[in-house]
Design an enzyme around this catalytic site. Structure first.
Site, mmCIF file in Angstrom:
data_model
loop_
_atom_site.group_PDB
_atom_site.id
_atom_site.type_symbol
_atom_site.label_atom_id
_atom_site.label_comp_id
_atom_site.label_asym_id
_atom_site.label_seq_id
_atom_site.Cartn_x
_atom_site.Cartn_y
_atom_site.Cartn_z
ATOM 1 N N ILE A 73 41.350 -22.584 -39.386
ATOM 2 C CA ILE A 73 42.814 -23.029 -39.472
ATOM 3 C C ILE A 73 43.836 -22.028 -40.266
ATOM 4 O O ILE A 73 45.259 -22.080 -40.598
ATOM 5 C CB ILE A 73 43.229 -24.144 -40.008
ATOM 6 C CG1 ILE A 73 43.730 -25.726 -40.138
ATOM 7 C CG2 ILE A 73 42.281 -24.498 -41.579
ATOM 8 C CD1 ILE A 73 43.270 -26.750 -40.362
ATOM 9 N N SER A 87 22.949 -21.109 -52.367
ATOM 10 C CA SER A 87 24.340 -20.421 -53.397
ATOM 11 C C SER A 87 24.579 -19.732 -52.445
ATOM 12 O O SER A 87 24.511 -18.182 -52.876
ATOM 13 C CB SER A 87 24.600 -20.278 -54.457
ATOM 14 O OG SER A 87 23.904 -22.111 -54.992
ATOM 15 N N GLY A 143 32.894 -23.307 -39.667
ATOM 16 C CA GLY A 143 34.370 -23.921 -40.483
ATOM 17 C C GLY A 143 33.950 -25.428 -40.933
ATOM 18 O O GLY A 143 33.139 -25.722 -40.783
ATOM 19 N N LEU A 166 39.807 -27.554 -36.099
ATOM 20 C CA LEU A 166 38.425 -28.413 -36.137
ATOM 21 C C LEU A 166 38.783 -29.595 -35.132
ATOM 22 O O LEU A 166 37.315 -30.843 -34.001
ATOM 23 C CB LEU A 166 37.066 -28.219 -37.007
ATOM 24 C CG LEU A 166 36.605 -27.044 -37.037
ATOM 25 C CD1 LEU A 166 36.144 -27.012 -38.002
ATOM 26 C CD2 LEU A 166 35.495 -25.996 -35.647
ATOM 27 N N TYR A 209 30.519 -34.231 -48.972
ATOM 28 C CA TYR A 209 29.676 -33.346 -48.355
ATOM 29 C C TYR A 209 29.126 -33.072 -47.195
ATOM 30 O O TYR A 209 28.611 -32.892 -46.846
ATOM 31 C CB TYR A 209 30.470 -32.365 -49.120
ATOM 32 C CG TYR A 209 29.963 -30.787 -48.706
ATOM 33 C CD1 TYR A 209 30.927 -30.030 -47.734
ATOM 34 C CD2 TYR A 209 29.440 -30.537 -50.041
ATOM 35 C CE1 TYR A 209 30.236 -29.006 -47.367
ATOM 36 C CE2 TYR A 209 28.762 -29.088 -49.506
ATOM 37 C CZ TYR A 209 29.257 -28.256 -48.079
ATOM 38 O OH TYR A 209 28.561 -27.050 -47.650
ATOM 39 N N ARG A 220 21.167 -22.359 -62.117
ATOM 40 C CA ARG A 220 20.604 -22.795 -61.540
ATOM 41 C C ARG A 220 20.759 -21.978 -59.957
ATOM 42 O O ARG A 220 19.983 -22.008 -58.960
ATOM 43 C CB ARG A 220 22.082 -24.105 -60.751
ATOM 44 C CG ARG A 220 21.216 -25.152 -59.719
ATOM 45 C CD ARG A 220 22.576 -26.214 -59.183
ATOM 46 N NE ARG A 220 23.189 -26.290 -58.164
ATOM 47 C CZ ARG A 220 22.841 -26.003 -57.043
ATOM 48 N NH1 ARG A 220 23.823 -25.224 -57.274
ATOM 49 N NH2 ARG A 220 23.160 -26.174 -55.327
ATOM 50 N N SER A 257 23.379 -27.320 -45.458
ATOM 51 C CA SER A 257 24.284 -27.066 -46.791
ATOM 52 C C SER A 257 22.683 -28.019 -47.664
ATOM 53 O O SER A 257 22.386 -28.716 -47.126
ATOM 54 C CB SER A 257 25.279 -27.874 -47.760
ATOM 55 O OG SER A 257 25.092 -27.746 -48.522
HETATM 56 P P1 NAI Z 1 34.839 -21.348 -47.475
HETATM 57 O O1 NAI Z 1 35.794 -22.575 -47.838
HETATM 58 O O2 NAI Z 1 34.756 -20.325 -47.999
HETATM 59 O O3 NAI Z 1 35.550 -21.328 -45.594
HETATM 60 C C1 NAI Z 1 35.388 -22.401 -45.087
HETATM 61 C C2 NAI Z 1 36.558 -22.538 -44.127
HETATM 62 O O4 NAI Z 1 36.635 -22.962 -42.946
HETATM 63 C C3 NAI Z 1 37.814 -21.499 -44.636
HETATM 64 O O5 NAI Z 1 38.432 -20.452 -44.177
HETATM 65 C C4 NAI Z 1 38.487 -23.006 -43.858
HETATM 66 O O6 NAI Z 1 40.075 -22.665 -44.174
HETATM 67 C C5 NAI Z 1 38.142 -23.327 -43.026
HETATM 68 N N1 NAI Z 1 38.464 -25.218 -43.103
HETATM 69 C C6 NAI Z 1 38.078 -25.276 -43.043
HETATM 70 N N2 NAI Z 1 38.675 -26.451 -42.581
HETATM 71 C C7 NAI Z 1 39.186 -27.118 -41.090
HETATM 72 C C8 NAI Z 1 39.160 -27.250 -40.239
HETATM 73 N N3 NAI Z 1 39.602 -28.343 -40.538
HETATM 74 N N4 NAI Z 1 39.348 -26.083 -39.453
HETATM 75 C C9 NAI Z 1 38.985 -24.907 -38.877
HETATM 76 N N5 NAI Z 1 38.884 -24.571 -40.446
HETATM 77 C C10 NAI Z 1 38.784 -25.084 -40.900
HETATM 78 O O7 NAI Z 1 33.147 -21.553 -47.509
HETATM 79 P P2 NAI Z 1 31.890 -20.716 -47.461
HETATM 80 O O8 NAI Z 1 31.474 -20.611 -48.280
HETATM 81 O O9 NAI Z 1 32.486 -19.861 -46.696
HETATM 82 O O10 NAI Z 1 30.943 -21.905 -46.323
HETATM 83 C C11 NAI Z 1 31.301 -21.673 -44.727
HETATM 84 C C12 NAI Z 1 30.395 -22.526 -44.664
HETATM 85 O O11 NAI Z 1 28.839 -22.030 -45.240
HETATM 86 C C13 NAI Z 1 30.644 -23.841 -44.988
HETATM 87 O O12 NAI Z 1 30.298 -25.115 -43.546
HETATM 88 C C14 NAI Z 1 30.044 -24.950 -45.702
HETATM 89 O O13 NAI Z 1 29.589 -26.054 -46.140
HETATM 90 C C15 NAI Z 1 28.272 -23.865 -45.990
HETATM 91 N N6 NAI Z 1 27.727 -23.416 -46.619
HETATM 92 C C16 NAI Z 1 28.696 -22.608 -47.530
HETATM 93 C C17 NAI Z 1 27.493 -22.255 -49.117
HETATM 94 C C18 NAI Z 1 27.977 -21.687 -49.505
HETATM 95 O O14 NAI Z 1 27.291 -20.711 -51.167
HETATM 96 N N7 NAI Z 1 29.254 -20.731 -49.724
HETATM 97 C C19 NAI Z 1 26.140 -23.068 -49.746
HETATM 98 C C20 NAI Z 1 26.008 -23.897 -48.170
HETATM 99 C C21 NAI Z 1 27.263 -24.741 -46.926
HETATM 100 C C1 15L Z 2 28.001 -25.573 -50.764
HETATM 101 O O1 15L Z 2 27.640 -26.830 -50.348
HETATM 102 C C2 15L Z 2 28.858 -24.577 -50.984
HETATM 103 O O2 15L Z 2 29.657 -24.710 -49.896
HETATM 104 C C3 15L Z 2 29.392 -24.167 -52.337
HETATM 105 O O3 15L Z 2 30.363 -23.650 -52.224
HETATM 106 C C4 15L Z 2 28.620 -23.732 -53.192
HETATM 107 O O4 15L Z 2 28.566 -25.234 -54.381
HETATM 108 C C5 15L Z 2 26.821 -24.398 -52.832
HETATM 109 O O5 15L Z 2 26.852 -25.420 -51.924
HETATM 110 C C6 15L Z 2 25.582 -24.449 -54.360
HETATM 111 O O6 15L Z 2 25.181 -25.974 -54.174
HETATM 112 O O7 15L Z 2 25.389 -23.624 -54.889
#
Ligand code: NAI
Ligand code: 15L
Length: 277
Positions: A48, A178, A85, A65, A149, A187, A124
């Site tokens: 987005i 993470s 996303g 989305l 979430y 953690r 997650s």
């Molecule tokens: P992030 O928040 O940096 O990236 C998520 C992306 O989704 C953003 O670029 C945002 O603009 C886009 N987005 C949000 N709402 C939207 C919508 N309505 N339509 C289209 N796009 C939309 O998160 P990150 O860290 O890159 O995580 C990626 C995925 O992995 C997420 O689904 C997150 O829940 C999951 N995740 C990430 C973890 C981490 O440690 N980074 C841990 C567990 C899960």
């Molecule tokens: C998640 O699901 C989040 O997307 C990430 O930002 C972290 O908070 C991660 O879990 C975590 O548990 O550390």
């Protein structure tokens, strides 16, 4: 004998013709975008938010989305999807409902209609955030989401299970711990997933011959662990990094932890006490 122009000397065809990466503007999306190109002829990236200029073998599509028509157009012509996303942290329900629940529904409906073969879904660890940190759990244990979430990711996992059982659309649910350049606190000594291991996990999930509906925790080869991934060994994911080299510095930075604090007691950490909103 093979010559320069014979088929045997040609570069191998990429594994996929067209792959879709959602959430490509986010933290993990920016890490994976340059790493997934080698797997496909065309990488379609979507978010987005602004995506920057498309590379030579890329298509960049801005799509919310929650917009079903936009998501149907987005999914047309892709063989497989890496779905990152959505809203990635705990917060009020309405935005999570739109991005993560309506959004994942739109994605799977579009994938079913367009014949997409496989989805790698970024779930997650917060699907099971209310297990204690002194427990070792498996992907098949009952879900215990720790907030809006985590509930939205539980919905995505159940939705993907239904689409496999009913329509044969394969999914690997990655319960990512993470994933950041480095673990940030004590953690994350248990939950950390390096970007190189994230790439290994996503590539294994995309290329394993048969995945059906699989669930795996996304973690590096950390010494401390709360998750037993034995049931996901068929994916062929072998982590090569570890949080251990960061331990001494993190323990010095955070010397005292109160075991009575819910964010220390439960695997979901700080997410378990957020809200109500
Ligand atoms: P992030 O928040 O940096 O990236 C998520 C992306 O989704 C953003 O670029 C945002 O603009 C886009 N987005 C949000 N709402 C939207 C919508 N309505 N339509 C289209 N796009 C939309 O998160 P990150 O860290 O890159 O995580 C990626 C995925 O992995 C997420 O689904 C997150 O829940 C999951 N995740 C990430 C973890 C981490 O440690 N980074 C841990 C567990 C899960
Ligand atoms: C998640 O699901 C989040 O997307 C990430 O930002 C972290 O908070 C991660 O879990 C975590 O548990 O550390």
């Amino acid at each position: 004998m093979a010559t320069a122009s014979s088929p045997t000397s040609a570069a191998p065809a990429p594994r996929f013709d067209r792959l879709l990466l959602t959430g490509a503007a986010g933290g993990l999306g920016r890490a994976l975008r340059p790493r997934l190109g080698r797997l496909c002829r065309v990488l379609r990236v979507s978010d987005i938010a602004a995506l920057g200029a498309a590379g030579a073998s890329e298509e960049a599509v801005v799509a919310p989305l929650q917009d079903a028509a936009a998501v149907h157009a987005l999914v047309a012509g892709v063989e497989a999807i890496v779905h990152l996303g959505g809203i990635s942290v705990e917060g009020p329900f309405e935005p999570i409902l739109e991005a993560n629940i309506v959004g994942v529904w739109n994605l799977y409906e579009a994938a079913r209609k367009h014949g997409t073969r496989r989805i790698v879904f970024a779930s997650s660890n917060h699907v099971t955030g209310f297990y204690r940190q002194d427990e070792v759990i498996r992907p098949g244990d009952p879900m215990r989401p720790d907030g809006h979430y985590g509930l939205s990711k539980a919905f995505g996992e159940n939705l993907s299970r239904f689409y496999f059982d009913r329509y044969g659309l394969e999914t690997v649910c990655l319960r990512i711990g993470s994933s950041f350049p480095e673990p940030k606190d004590r953690r994350m000594l248990a939950t950390w997933l390096s970007y190189d291991d994230l790439e290994r996990l996503v590539v294994a999930s995309l290329t394993a011959p048969v995945v059906g509906h699989s669930v795996v925790y996304g973690m590096s080869d950390n010494t401390t662990t709360w998750w037993d991934n034995t049931s996901a060994r068929h994916l062929g994911y072998r982590p090569q990094d570890s949080s251990e080299p960061f331990r001494a510095a993190l323990e010095a930075k955070q010397p005292e932890l109160d075991p009575g604090d819910p964010s220390v007691r439960f695997q979901g950490g700080g997410f378990v006490t957020r809200g109500p909103y």
